[in-house]
Scaffold this active site. Structure first.
Site, PDB file in Angstrom:
ATOM      1  N   SER A 146      47.531  30.307  35.167  1.00 29.51           N
ATOM      2  CA  SER A 146      46.840  29.682  36.158  1.00 29.51           C
ATOM      3  C   SER A 146      45.404  29.814  36.261  1.00 29.51           C
ATOM      4  O   SER A 146      44.868  30.704  35.196  1.00 29.51           O
ATOM      5  CB  SER A 146      46.872  31.118  38.033  1.00 29.51           C
ATOM      6  OG  SER A 146      46.285  31.431  38.386  1.00 29.51           O
ATOM      7  N   TYR A 159      47.160  40.654  39.939  1.00 24.33           N
ATOM      8  CA  TYR A 159      47.816  38.724  39.175  1.00 24.33           C
ATOM      9  C   TYR A 159      46.979  38.773  38.077  1.00 24.33           C
ATOM     10  O   TYR A 159      46.795  37.912  36.895  1.00 24.33           O
ATOM     11  CB  TYR A 159      47.483  38.499  40.096  1.00 24.33           C
ATOM     12  CG  TYR A 159      47.989  36.742  40.388  1.00 24.33           C
ATOM     13  CD1 TYR A 159      49.511  36.686  40.036  1.00 24.33           C
ATOM     14  CD2 TYR A 159      47.435  35.851  39.637  1.00 24.33           C
ATOM     15  CE1 TYR A 159      50.033  35.144  40.566  1.00 24.33           C
ATOM     16  CE2 TYR A 159      46.988  34.007  40.098  1.00 24.33           C
ATOM     17  CZ  TYR A 159      48.881  34.024  40.486  1.00 24.33           C
ATOM     18  OH  TYR A 159      49.089  32.777  40.218  1.00 24.33           O
TER      19      TYR A 159
END
Length: 270
Positions: A146, A159
């Site tokens: 990401s 995350y």
């Protein structure tokens, strides 16, 4: 007579591939007439539909696994079953979950689940898939990280931790397997893709929260999110991420390893 697709005859396992980016990646690889191993916590109807999409795209064979990647024993069982059915030439670790909250308010159970699925499961799939790849002299691991594996963001501690860790682990694996195989066999590479804002279900809660907070429509909330982070002002589509992944899997990419490629509209260039 046209040349065969570069990935014809290969076999790819894509985790989290019954929807979103994972489904698009699996379909793109299937279009090159590779066998596909799908994975996801899918209903029978979702699994049937994903399998249909793969066969229609051109995959000669499609398997579907529904193992829960939060449990290391389930990840190992999935890998053993997949490897028993044939070699895994391409591994795409795409499965991931998200939960947003301030660090002090983040439930410990959410930390455990996010780290397990987004990071630890990739460790287990890689440690089991890479040695046979090295023995054959060809293998591709593409980990869907990401933009948050490159830059941090508030309210996403587990995350961000998982995605930073995924990139670091991928670089270690790339170094360890860089000498496997050759140009002729295709070599073994390990890379990451780092999407920015992409049209998937995982971003919907953030859009909804922004729309509620600003009392605006979904489209206006999405534009506000893009304006804040992504200079292009455009989201990516899952099919566009899939194009990058499939090129990394081709033999021509034998010397591209250990990188984290941002597909983020300039987000991390700032």
């Amino acid at each position: 007579m046209s040349d065969s697709p570069p990935l014809q005859g290969r076999r790819a396992l894509v985790t989290g591939s019954v929807q979103g980016i994972g489904l698009a990646i699996a379909e793109a690889i299937a279009r090159q007439r590779a066998d596909i191993v799908l994975h996801g916590l899918a209903t029978p109807a979702q699994a049937h539909e994903a399998r249909r999409v793969m066969l229609e795209a051109g995959a000669p064979r499609v398997d579907v696994f529904t193992h829960d990647l939060r449990a290391p024993a389930h990840v190992e069982a999935m890998m053993q079953e997949a490897l028993a059915a044939g070699p895994i030439d391409i591994l795409v670790n795409n499965a991931g979950i998200q939960h947003t909250a301030p660090l002090a308010d983040m439930p410990r159970a959410k930390w455990d689940d996010i780290i397990a699925i987004n990071l630890s499961a990739a460790f287990d799939t890689m440690r089991l898939a890479l040695p046979p790849m090295a023995q054959r002299g060809y293998g591709r691991v593409v980990n869907i990280a990401s933009v948050h594996g490159l830059v941090a963001s508030i309210h996403k501690a587990p995350y961000v931790a998982a995605k930073f860790g995924l990139i670091g682990m991928s670089r270690v694996a790339a170094l360890e397997y860089a000498g496997a195989g050759s140009r002729a066999t295709g070599g073994v590479t390990v890379n990451c893709i780092c999407p920015g804002w992409t049209e998937t279900a995982i971003i919907q809660p953030q859009i909804d929260a922004r729309a509620h907070g600003l009392d605006v429509s979904r489209d206006e909330a999405m534009r506000d999110l893009l304006r804040e982070k992504q200079p292009s002002g455009r989201t990516s589509l899952p099919t566009e991420i899939a194009r990058v992944v499939t090129w990394l899997c081709e033999p021509a990419a034998h010397n591209l390893t250990g990188v984290a490629i941002p597909v983020d509209g300039g987000w991390t260039a700032q």
